[in-house]
Design a protein around this motif. Structure first.
Motif, short mmCIF file in Angstrom:
data_model
loop_
_atom_site.label_atom_id
_atom_site.label_comp_id
_atom_site.label_asym_id
_atom_site.label_seq_id
_atom_site.Cartn_x
_atom_site.Cartn_y
_atom_site.Cartn_z
N THR A 3 10.25 42.57 15.17
CA THR A 3 8.82 42.35 15.35
C THR A 3 8.07 43.68 15.26
O THR A 3 7.08 43.80 14.56
CB THR A 3 8.56 41.72 16.74
N ARG A 4 8.59 44.66 15.96
CA ARG A 4 7.96 45.98 15.88
C ARG A 4 7.97 46.49 14.44
O ARG A 4 7.00 47.07 13.97
CB ARG A 4 8.70 46.98 16.79
N ASN A 6 7.97 44.72 11.73
CA ASN A 6 6.96 44.01 10.96
C ASN A 6 5.57 44.57 11.23
O ASN A 6 4.72 44.57 10.34
CB ASN A 6 7.00 42.51 11.29
N SER A 7 5.39 45.07 12.46
CA SER A 7 4.08 45.61 12.79
C SER A 7 3.79 46.86 11.97
O SER A 7 2.65 47.31 11.91
CB SER A 7 3.98 45.90 14.29
N ALA A 10 1.38 46.66 8.42
CA ALA A 10 -0.06 46.94 8.36
C ALA A 10 -0.30 48.42 8.08
O ALA A 10 -1.20 48.80 7.34
CB ALA A 10 -0.71 46.55 9.68
N ASP A 73 -6.53 46.28 8.16
CA ASP A 73 -5.13 46.41 8.59
C ASP A 73 -4.89 47.77 9.23
O ASP A 73 -4.25 47.89 10.26
CB ASP A 73 -4.18 46.26 7.39
N LYS A 95 -9.38 45.42 17.35
CA LYS A 95 -8.05 44.83 17.10
C LYS A 95 -7.47 45.25 15.75
O LYS A 95 -6.78 44.46 15.08
CB LYS A 95 -8.09 43.29 17.21
N ARG A 97 -4.82 46.78 13.41
CA ARG A 97 -3.38 46.66 13.66
C ARG A 97 -2.66 48.02 13.68
O ARG A 97 -1.58 48.15 14.26
CB ARG A 97 -2.74 45.74 12.62
N ALA A 98 -3.24 48.99 13.00
CA ALA A 98 -2.56 50.30 12.95
C ALA A 98 -3.57 51.39 12.66
O ALA A 98 -4.57 51.15 11.97
CB ALA A 98 -1.48 50.30 11.88
N GLY A 128 -1.79 46.57 21.25
CA GLY A 128 -0.79 46.22 20.24
C GLY A 128 -1.00 46.94 18.92
O GLY A 128 -0.42 46.57 17.90
N ARG A 130 -0.45 49.95 16.33
CA ARG A 130 0.53 51.01 16.06
C ARG A 130 -0.21 52.30 15.70
O ARG A 130 -1.23 52.27 15.02
CB ARG A 130 1.47 50.63 14.91
#
Lengths: 701, 701
Positions: A3-4, A6-7, A10, A73, A95, A97-98, A128, A130
């Motif tokens: 999961t990490r 996949n994060s 982005a 993203d 929010k 993602r990175a 959440g 990165r």
């Protein structure tokens, strides 16, 4: 983990990008990424953020992250240190993602900077998001034209996509190696620099990189490792997937290690342990930047030789000899041509040396059919895994280059399996024309031989990974407590974990040591038994070579008296009576806790080997018996175990089993163990096993 | 020697030249030298010889050597193998002083070729004509435009004169390294290739080269050495004159050595001995061609650092760490800046790491006054012998390159003694502009550090040469005969040469061993004394630890009986009674006769060190005590002699004196000795000396 991982998509393969601090000046840190993204062919949405301008480099600018029409993203933060915290907060609120933080001035500068870094990391983690950096040069993914970097190496020309991935803690190093790769005509699909690593580190970037189907080889650079498990998993997955990792690990010297600790916050760990982990997982450690590039180039095709035999074709005897020297140093086998084939070659040209190196002399330069016959004979009859031809600056002439390429293509037509390599000095376009036909081209013979040694190394490592058990049975964790552990108790614990000890007896005060000794059988050794006395000989707490019951009783009394005298504070369990075991080869084994890699098993020969020569080696725990065998074979004095001066071979099989058992115990109890010493250990004659004569476990306080 | 050397001036610096086999086609072997001579600015007379033409390349041609209007200094023979003998004879008759033979097809091909080579050598020797080749690429002396070669590397451009000399057995290698030197902007004043070496060899060419005042550094290549004395003299003169020799010696591997023997007739000798001789005479042995060039480049100024301290200036922490690692590996001392200076630097830029490597961060790129202050502080307050700045590809921009050069010139104005070095990747014209200001420029940091290590090495070697005695006292030669020599006699001979032995007694059959033992003092050892029994223990001919007179008598009788039983053929002198000597550190020493270097002294520690680790080292005999000290320090187990596990330091001074004495004896009796073994030798506590317990001399049959 997945999961990490996949994060990271982005961050590394975004569909939309915001550039905070976007500048109209394409030479500035906030301007470069925008220009690279505009000109590099990126097809996703790009949103410049600049509250002071309507447009930036002709694109519409937005006042803030909040104002963007969609959540990007990734946000690239090209703002000064002072504005970073606010920008990170804005991204987290939206929010995003990175985010990539370019600015320096955080943990690497002072405590105030460190505090801000911690705060921004907390904000990101909470939402959440990165974070890459701070103090980094960003990333690029040339396969989609995504250039999230301000590295000046892209000023003149972009980097072409290709089978190489770069993961570098240092942005300057990452840029340098990418620049050199481009000069070499080597494409880079993915490039990640991690800087201060407040979130994404080299381990995680590497873990992501080795999953990419278009990456054959990774050039990595690090000063230390923060996340041992992810790092080791990345190395392990790499060999499973047949991805070569060529690693530049700096900080091996004392000054270098000091500079690491003042340069980054990386947990450096022992360089010798790094070295051992690289060997353990089949990573190629580059000693120089040039070597890193040479090896990565050779690996870029993803094609590895089945074995290590090498046929050398030369037009000059001297070059052939030099190449043979370098080949042997690199572990290649310059096997002679079959006798009959040698006779055929000699018949064609009496001047020639047809053995291997095959020297067709300068004559072959003017007689290309002869050269064709020679090379074809080497490929068809020599059966070499690798062929190399030495051509110097001859192919710098385009006419000769064309003719030679035809010769080589004709001669090698029937030998698809052989890795074909050449040394030559020629302009890039000529080199490329050979590369397109499948030849690997190096300028320098020594560099080529070293790279071929690396190819053989990777092939073996990949094959081993297939044979290795999917999951190593890990020992059960036990409660070791934090108090000191006596020899008898240590032996009991380790014995349960599979370490062989001689049968011995703890004789408590008041009990009869003589009877215990008689049961064990003479001669015996008597030792003080106390969890508080780690160095028994220092207080006279060991008496050896005892041959009778009475003598044993006297020895026990004597030892208890000495202990009472020298260490009145110590808790005394009694004395330990053990059989005297001599013969075999004396070795030592142990476990220590490395700052970077956690529990690490050490192995060496005893006596002068460890005391004078420091002839020891390491492995990160746990490892299997096959790995233990490789570990054992690494020490310089290995032949002692094979039997010298008429001694029989020692039980290396039992020794390997013991080291593997020790490693599994250490891994299972990693958090509880400070160190373990097994010293001495006697490796008996083959078939007779191994026995540890003393054991010390120091639990973590 | 000097007379022969002077005879090389005709070959290497001729006033007039004949080219036999001169061709009108400037691409052919007989055409190239003529074109090079015409276009290279040679001012002496050039006489093309070609019986079939009136003119060659526009010059008048002569029908034969005999027809020339004057006797040329040198004749270049560009004729096929079949015509060579006749051409050599014609030159000898005309009393030409030197000839160069290009053609192959002689000793390197077959026995017939070898016979012709021997014949041509005889003809030349008889007339006093020097011969270069056959199977060579000739010579050039660019300082006078003399190009006596057909090497194709001159096709495009000439080689500029400069401080580098090249001496290469292999023509192909000599051409390659000259080509690489030219690419690097490094001028070559003198270039000699020796090929089959029927007369002039690498040793003599090297001897000549190191006398040339315009040569600072020699790049040499050889597969073996024919003339040990000239070779060693050349190395010795080189260090006296402060000429650096950077040597590529090939054939170090088994396959390579095999290829040497099939490639040339060179007496290869042991590669380990070559290695030792290079260390002994301060030659730098290059492991790779790239290294040979890098080191020669660094030496080309003839400027060497006074010590080994290095200041590293960097704009990137990572590069600094890597450089520090490489520096330590190269033996350089990355000493920290003085505390006060560090505080000053930190005050200027809080981000900086001011210790050493001094990391001014990328900030200094945009703040050149800051960079100037930093570098000036390093030079003025750091007191470094060598400075290096890491600049990557920044100076590829001409604007930045100009500014940086100014910064460096300003900062270093007051530090004339410091060797100034930089790493950068930039176009040649920018690199040259820095070189002109006195900076040494390398692209790769590892290569630079290695080259700086070489500079320190040469400085120390040159200084040692000044301290070394002009002439080492050589021992007197004695008549050793050719028959086997017993231990007692060997000890007597070596004792006279200065090797210390314990006082022992030869007890002849019938004499009383007991009394002899009592005189020596117990405990004693009794050994069989026979010139025919070299391996005494194998027949039970040694009994140790004898404590009394009677026991000695019994032991003597027993040993004589065993000898009679096992070796009834052997001549028996009696038994040798020696004192038991224990303690100290066990070492071994010996002499062997190397095919290339003659008598060579070996030294190592005893026990596992020699048996398992092969931890031994060599020196060509003779050598002085200081050299013996360096030899001793080379072994891996050296710390055994410094005292380990509480043992006192051993008498290394006495050991060094013994090795030097052994070397002088070996040199004086080189022709008579096959080998000498001193095993074991006990090095006692410092001040108590050294004693050899056994001695074996094997005279040459």
């Amino acid at each position: 983990m997945l999961t990490r991982m996949n994060s990271l998509s982005a961050l590394l393969s975004p569909s939309s990008i915001a550039l905070v601090g976007a500048s109209d000046d394409a030479q500035r840190i906030g301007g470069r990424p925008l220009r690279y993204l505009r000109e590099g062919g990126y097809r996703g949405a790009v949103y410049p953020v600049n509250p002071k301008r309507e447009t930036v480099q002709g694109m519409r600018a937005y006042g803030s992250i909040a104002d963007l029409p969609e959540t990007p993203d990734v946000a690239i933060l090209a703002v000064p240190a002072a504005g970073t915290l606010e920008a990170v907060r804005a991204c987290a609120e939206r929010k995003v993602r990175a985010a990539i933080v370019f600015s320096a001035g955080f943990a690497e500068t002072d405590e105030a900077g460190r505090a801000i870094q911690v705060e921004m990391t907390g904000i990101a983690r909470e939402s959440g998001m990165r974070l890459l950096g701070p103090n980094c040069l960003g990333v690029f993914n040339s396969t989609i034209g995504y250039y999230g970097t301000f590295s000046a190496i892209l000023d003149g020309a972009f980097i072409e996509p290709g089978p190489v991935g770069v993961v570098s803690q240092s942005g300057a190093y990452g840029s340098h190696i990418a620049h050199l790769a481009r000069q070499r005509g080597l494409g880079i699909g993915h490039w990640i620099t991690t800087g201060n690593e407040c979130d994404v580190d080299v381990a995680e970037a590497l873990r992501w990189m080795v999953e990419q189907p278009d990456v054959n080889v990774v050039m990595a650079y690090a000063e230390g490792v923060r996340n041992r498990d992810t790092f080791v998993e990345a190395l392990d997955v790499a060999r499973q997937r047949e991805k070569a990792i060529v690693f530049m690990k700096v900080g091996r010297s004392e000054v270098g290690a000091h500079a690491v600790s003042s340069h980054t916050a990386a947990l450096a760990g022992s360089d010798a342990v790094f070295d051992a982990v690289f060997r353990q997982y089949g990573v190629w450690r580059a000693k120089t930047t040039a070597e890193q590039l040479d090896v990565a180039y050779a690996c870029s095709r993803g094609k590895y030789p089945a074995g290590n035999t090498l046929g050398i074709f030369t037009l000059s005897g001297g070059f052939g000899i030099q190449m043979a020297d370098d080949a042997e140093a690199a572990g290649l086998d310059v096997a002679p041509m079959p006798q009959e084939a040698q006779a055929d070659l000699k018949a064609m040209l009496p001047y020639a040396s047809p053995r291997n190196p095959v020297d067709a002399t300068a004559q072959a330069l003017t007689d290309l059919p002869l050269m064709t016959s020679y090379i074809a004979a080497m490929l068809e009859k020599g059966g070499y895994d690798v062929f190399t031809g030495i051509f110097g600056s001859g192919p710098a002439s385009p006419t000769f280059a064309d003719r030679l390429r035809e010769v080589l293509e004709t001669a090698s037509a029937a030998s698809r399996e052989t890795i074909m390599t050449l040394t030559m000095t020629a302009p890039p376009e000529i080199v490329r024309s050979y590369e397109e036909k499948g030849f690997l081209i190096h300028e320098d013979g020594t560099a080529l031989m070293n790279a071929l040694g690396a190819l053989v190394h990777f092939r073996r490592s990949f094959d081993r990974a297939k044979q290795a058990p999917e999951h190593l049975p890990v020992a059960e964790a036990i409660d070791l407590g934090t108090a000191a552990i006596g020899e008898h108790e240590a032996k009991r614990i380790l014995s349960a974990a599979g370490i062989p000890f001689p049968k011995d007896a703890l004789v408590r005060p008041g009990e009869d040591a003589g009877t215990a000794a008689a049961e064990i059988g003479f001669p015996v050794v008597v030792k003080i038994a106390s969890p508080d006395i780690a160095h028994k000989t220092e207080i006279g707490g060991v008496i050896v070579g005892i041959a009778a019951e009475d003598e044993t009783r006297k020895a026990a009394a004597e030892i208890l008296e000495r202990a009472a005298l020298h260490r009145p504070d110590a808790r005394i369990d009694g004395v330990l009576v053990s059989p005297m075991i001599s013969g075999g080869v004396e070795v030592i084994a142990g476990v220590s806790s490395d700052p970077a890699f956690g529990p690490v098993v050490m192995f060496g020969l005893g006596g002068v080997f460890v005391e004078v020569l420091k002839d020891v080696t390491f492995r990160a725990a746990p490892f299997d018996v096959a790995e233990a065998h490789r570990m054992i074979r690494e020490i310089r004095g290995y032949s002692m175990l094979e039997g010298v001066r008429g001694a029989p071979p020692a039980d290396v099989q039992a020794l390997a089993a013991m080291l593997s058992a020790l490693s599994r115990f250490a891994a299972a109890n990693a958090a509880a163990i400070e160190s373990i010493d097994l010293n001495p250990v006697r490796v008996l004659e083959a078939g007779k096993g191994v026995v540890a004569l003393d054991a010390l476990i120091v639990p973590r306080a």
